[in-house]
Write a protein that holds these residues in place. Structure first.
Motif, mmCIF file in Angstrom:
data_model
loop_
_atom_site.group_PDB
_atom_site.id
_atom_site.type_symbol
_atom_site.label_atom_id
_atom_site.label_comp_id
_atom_site.label_asym_id
_atom_site.label_seq_id
_atom_site.Cartn_x
_atom_site.Cartn_y
_atom_site.Cartn_z
ATOM 1 N N TYR B 163 0.818 -1.218 0.000
ATOM 2 C CA TYR B 163 0.000 0.000 0.000
ATOM 3 C C TYR B 163 0.854 1.273 0.000
ATOM 4 O O TYR B 163 1.704 1.459 0.877
ATOM 5 C CB TYR B 163 -0.923 0.008 1.224
ATOM 6 C CG TYR B 163 -1.868 1.183 1.228
ATOM 7 C CD1 TYR B 163 -2.781 1.359 0.193
ATOM 8 C CD2 TYR B 163 -1.843 2.128 2.247
ATOM 9 C CE1 TYR B 163 -3.637 2.438 0.167
ATOM 10 C CE2 TYR B 163 -2.709 3.214 2.233
ATOM 11 C CZ TYR B 163 -3.602 3.368 1.185
ATOM 12 O OH TYR B 163 -4.443 4.442 1.170
ATOM 13 N N PRO B 164 0.650 2.155 -0.992
ATOM 14 C CA PRO B 164 1.422 3.395 -1.028
ATOM 15 C C PRO B 164 0.726 4.487 -0.212
ATOM 16 O O PRO B 164 0.117 5.396 -0.762
ATOM 17 C CB PRO B 164 1.456 3.752 -2.509
ATOM 18 C CG PRO B 164 0.232 3.117 -3.095
ATOM 19 C CD PRO B 164 -0.208 2.006 -2.175
ATOM 20 N N GLY B 165 0.797 4.406 1.096
ATOM 21 C CA GLY B 165 0.115 5.397 1.930
ATOM 22 C C GLY B 165 1.078 6.121 2.856
ATOM 23 O O GLY B 165 2.232 5.715 3.015
ATOM 24 N N LYS B 166 0.589 7.183 3.460
ATOM 25 C CA LYS B 166 1.437 8.023 4.308
ATOM 26 C C LYS B 166 1.895 7.249 5.550
ATOM 27 O O LYS B 166 3.081 7.162 5.846
ATOM 28 C CB LYS B 166 0.645 9.270 4.706
ATOM 29 C CG LYS B 166 1.422 10.279 5.483
ATOM 30 C CD LYS B 166 0.639 11.594 5.558
ATOM 31 C CE LYS B 166 1.229 12.517 6.595
ATOM 32 N NZ LYS B 166 0.751 12.283 7.956
ATOM 33 N N GLU B 169 4.367 4.430 4.858
ATOM 34 C CA GLU B 169 5.738 4.893 4.644
ATOM 35 C C GLU B 169 6.395 5.276 5.970
ATOM 36 O O GLU B 169 7.545 4.943 6.229
ATOM 37 C CB GLU B 169 5.749 6.090 3.683
ATOM 38 C CG GLU B 169 5.423 5.743 2.251
ATOM 39 C CD GLU B 169 6.551 5.003 1.524
ATOM 40 O OE1 GLU B 169 7.725 5.360 1.688
ATOM 41 O OE2 GLU B 169 6.233 4.045 0.788
ATOM 42 N N GLU B 170 5.614 5.977 6.805
ATOM 43 C CA GLU B 170 6.168 6.422 8.096
ATOM 44 C C GLU B 170 6.577 5.242 8.961
ATOM 45 O O GLU B 170 7.529 5.312 9.722
ATOM 46 C CB GLU B 170 5.118 7.252 8.859
ATOM 47 C CG GLU B 170 5.011 8.670 8.362
ATOM 48 C CD GLU B 170 3.820 9.406 8.965
ATOM 49 O OE1 GLU B 170 2.934 8.745 9.543
ATOM 50 O OE2 GLU B 170 3.791 10.630 8.837
ATOM 51 N N ARG B 171 5.823 4.165 8.858
ATOM 52 C CA ARG B 171 6.116 3.004 9.701
ATOM 53 C C ARG B 171 7.070 2.026 9.025
ATOM 54 O O ARG B 171 7.265 0.916 9.511
ATOM 55 C CB ARG B 171 4.816 2.317 10.108
ATOM 56 C CG ARG B 171 3.917 3.220 10.965
ATOM 57 C CD ARG B 171 2.778 2.455 11.590
ATOM 58 N NE ARG B 171 1.886 1.868 10.591
ATOM 59 C CZ ARG B 171 0.891 2.521 9.986
ATOM 60 N NH1 ARG B 171 0.656 3.772 10.280
ATOM 61 N NH2 ARG B 171 0.127 1.919 9.114
ATOM 62 N N GLY B 172 7.643 2.427 7.897
ATOM 63 C CA GLY B 172 8.723 1.630 7.312
ATOM 64 C C GLY B 172 8.260 0.514 6.391
ATOM 65 O O GLY B 172 8.646 -0.636 6.556
ATOM 66 N N ALA B 174 9.233 -0.080 3.363
ATOM 67 C CA ALA B 174 10.388 -0.686 2.689
ATOM 68 C C ALA B 174 11.113 -1.636 3.631
ATOM 69 O O ALA B 174 11.480 -2.755 3.248
ATOM 70 C CB ALA B 174 11.341 0.411 2.203
#
Lengths: 296, 319
Positions: B163-166, B169-172, B174
């Protein structure tokens, strides 16, 4: 529409604009707009002397600044098959590759080197964003594996400077398979009890972030580097809202627990030396500029 | 039946046959049996022709078909005593990845996969099969447990991508994907994967770093969606047909490239037209792959998996 607007004015304009930014001699900082003289910029490792903005640096320039006396040995990377899928979009993949090779003078998007930093032997890998966005295909996978093997063979720490737009789409599924493949490379280093340190530089995204970039024993980044899995534009399209200032930048990731340190390019070498020598049980290094190691 | 765009002519014929039969039901004096049967035969021939040689873009559509069996259907159909386990012990439980303990032919295993949902409510609940970091961290937790108790891991892959969500991303996102791939490579138990629909990029790899990988005949597995690839390389997202072609994302091409080990045949007209047969066929493939790996020592399984990925792509399309 007369000869003045069609011919004379463009000529005059081009004369002036050329005087403003003569090719190769002056670079305009994309952040603060300061004109930087090329020699000064190179001496400062492509960091703006006025605002500290970190511009791209080629793997070769980085290694020259990193290794003692600028001396390093390239590690040979096994050649993969060129264009395994016979990929063609608006251009043929081999043509895109050739263009990138011509523009950069490099074989591919990753350079592997062995050498010493403050008399500490290491294997280093640097990714080249200017080469097809540093994208990870079979070559990058091969380079990571070759680097890991060299590190294990000579019992040296592995330092990786990442920069990539993600996977090399033109190699399709085989580029995706470099995620597990490079992960195996990291595991080889780890199992040999050797440090694996990643330095994430602008930008590090997609499958590269989601594999070897995020598997470091220590993870560092250069200031303001964009580091993400999905890029900001994709996220904005998905959630339909504007992202906050500084989102997915190095400092933001540091705040969110994804990095150990954000370090200025000029201080990277000293920090790497300090960390690596502690992790490998060596005494403190002699600080300062060192000449090239004596050849045996 | 939900028809795909390229199935429109088929929808017309089948619709006509259905209309005729409805007419006959209303007027019992009418004899339409013959005509309706003729239409049925015509429809079947057309279906055969359509599915004989699906092009890559058509395969993408079939792979994403809403009536295809999803992860949950396979777990219900093939496993007994399924005990869902939840949470990453850190932040949340991600419903896009389901998993837990179960028995496959009486053998205890850990099964997991991305679930897309089958109607609006469940699709939203499952986030369309797009996992967040919590999903991958739950997967890692289940893999660790499988390793500790010597249970084989079976994964069912079906996701448009992570999922490309905010928040993701914040929770890592990648890091979570990287660690899931890494964990998969460390397991001393058999790991087998079946791509049952869409194998979307890194979000798929995280659950597909296996000793044996199978794909359903009309499923896809790709580094990027054809739409995404088209908008980047062609600068025109309508060029997805060309992109699907160039990316070589079909099961058939992936087998030629040596990326997957086997193809599971789908019934005529795709998995959506024969859900039960498809689920059974996948069951047979899982059984066969587990058998291939049974009795192997932990070190041998780890070595086998690593070498599989190290060797991948060395031969190109000639493989």
């Amino acid at each position: 529409m007369n000869w003045i607007t069609n011919y004379v004015r463009p000529k005059i304009n081009s004369l002036f604009s050329r005087r403003e930014t003569p090719d190769n001699l002056w670079t305009k900082c994309p952040e603060c707009g300061t004109m930087l003289f090329h020699r000064e910029l190179a001496d400062n490792q492509n960091v703006c002397t006025s605002c500290d903005h970190h511009m791209a640096i080629s793997p070769r320039e980085r290694f020259t600044a990193l290794f003692d006396g600028g001396i390093f040995t390239e590690v040979k990377v096994p050649e993969p098959i060129v264009d395994p899928l016979h990929f063609r979009d608006q251009k043929k993949y081999p043509d895109r590759l050739k263009a990138a090779q011509k523009a950069s003078g490099e074989r591919e998007a990753m350079l592997v080197a062995e050498g010493e930093i403050a008399r500490t032997p290491i294997v280093a890998v640097a990714q080249d964003f200017s080469f097809m966005a540093g994208s990870m295909g079979m070559f990058v996978g091969n380079a990571m594996v070759a680097a890991a093997q060299a590190a294990v063979k000579h019992k040296r720490p592995l330092v990786v400077f990442t920069a990539a737009g993600g996977a090399r789409m033109q190699e399709g599924i085989l580029s995706l398979m470099q995620m597990p493949r490079t992960t195996v490379a990291v595991q080889m280093v780890r199992e040999a009890g050797l440090p694996y340190v990643t330095v994430l530089t602008h930008p590090t995204t997609g499958g590269v972030t989601a594999s070897y970039a995020m598997l470091g024993d220590i993870q560092m980044a250069e200031p303001n580097a964009l580091i993400c899995f999905a890029g900001p534009r994709v996220i904005e399209q998905t959630i339909r809202e504007k992202l906050p200032e500084g989102f997915q930048r190095a400092e933001y990731l540091l705040d969110h627990g994804m990095l150990d340190r954000v370090t200025h390019r000029k201080e990277l070498k000293d920090e790497l030396v300090t960390i690596l020598r502690m992790l490998t049980g060596q005494p403190p290094a002699i600080k300062g500029e060192l000449t090239a190691p004596a050849t045996k | 039946m939900n028809y795909l765009e390229f199935e429109k002519p088929l929808a017309e014929i089948e619709g006509k046959a259905e209309e005729l039969r409805a007419l006959a039901r209303a007027n019992p004096s009418m004899d339409v049996a013959k005509e309706a049967e003729g239409l049925d035969r015509k429809a079947e021939t057309m279906l055969k022709d359509l599915y004989k040689a699906l092009n890559p873009w058509q395969k993408c559509q079939v792979a994403r078909h809403q009536d295809r069996p999803h992860c949950k259907d396979y777990i219900e159909g093939l496993f007994t005593e399924f005990t869902p386990l939840a949470g990453d012990r850190n932040f949340a439980d991600d419903h896009a990845i389901m998993g837990g303990l179960a028995r496959f032919n009486d053998q205890a295993v850990v099964v997991m996969g991305q679930e897309k949902g089958h109607d609006t409510k469940t699709r939203i609940e499952r986030n369309f099969g797009m996992a967040r970091p919590e999903g991958y961290r739950k997967a890692i937790r289940l893999m660790e447990m499988a390793d500790r108790f010597r249970l084989p891991v079976v994964t069912l892959v079906d996701t448009p991508g992570a999922y490309p969500g905010k928040g993701a991303e914040e929770r890592g996102q990648a890091e979570a994907i990287a660690r899931a791939t890494e964990k998969s490579l460390m397991l001393g138990v058999p790991v087998i994967s079946v791509v049952i629909g869409e194998g979307g990029s890194g979000g798929a790899v995280a659950l597909a770093t296996a000793n044996r990988i199978a794909m359903l005949e009309h499923s896809i597995y790709s580094v990027i969606s054809p739409e995404g690839c088209a908008s980047i390389l062609w600068k025109d997202s309508d060029k997805m047909r060309e992109a699907a072609e160039a990316l070589r994302l079909t099961a058939q091409d992936l087998q030629k490239l040596g990326v997957i080990d086997r193809i599971v045949k789908e019934p005529l007209g795709g998995a959506q037209r024969g859900r039960k047969e498809t689920i059974e066929a996948v069951g047979k493939a899982i059984e066969a792959m587990l058998k291939e790996l049974s009795g192997k020592k932990p070190e041998a399984l780890i070595k086998d998996r690593r070498e599989k990925f190290l060797d991948m792509g060395v031969k190109g399309l000639a493989a």
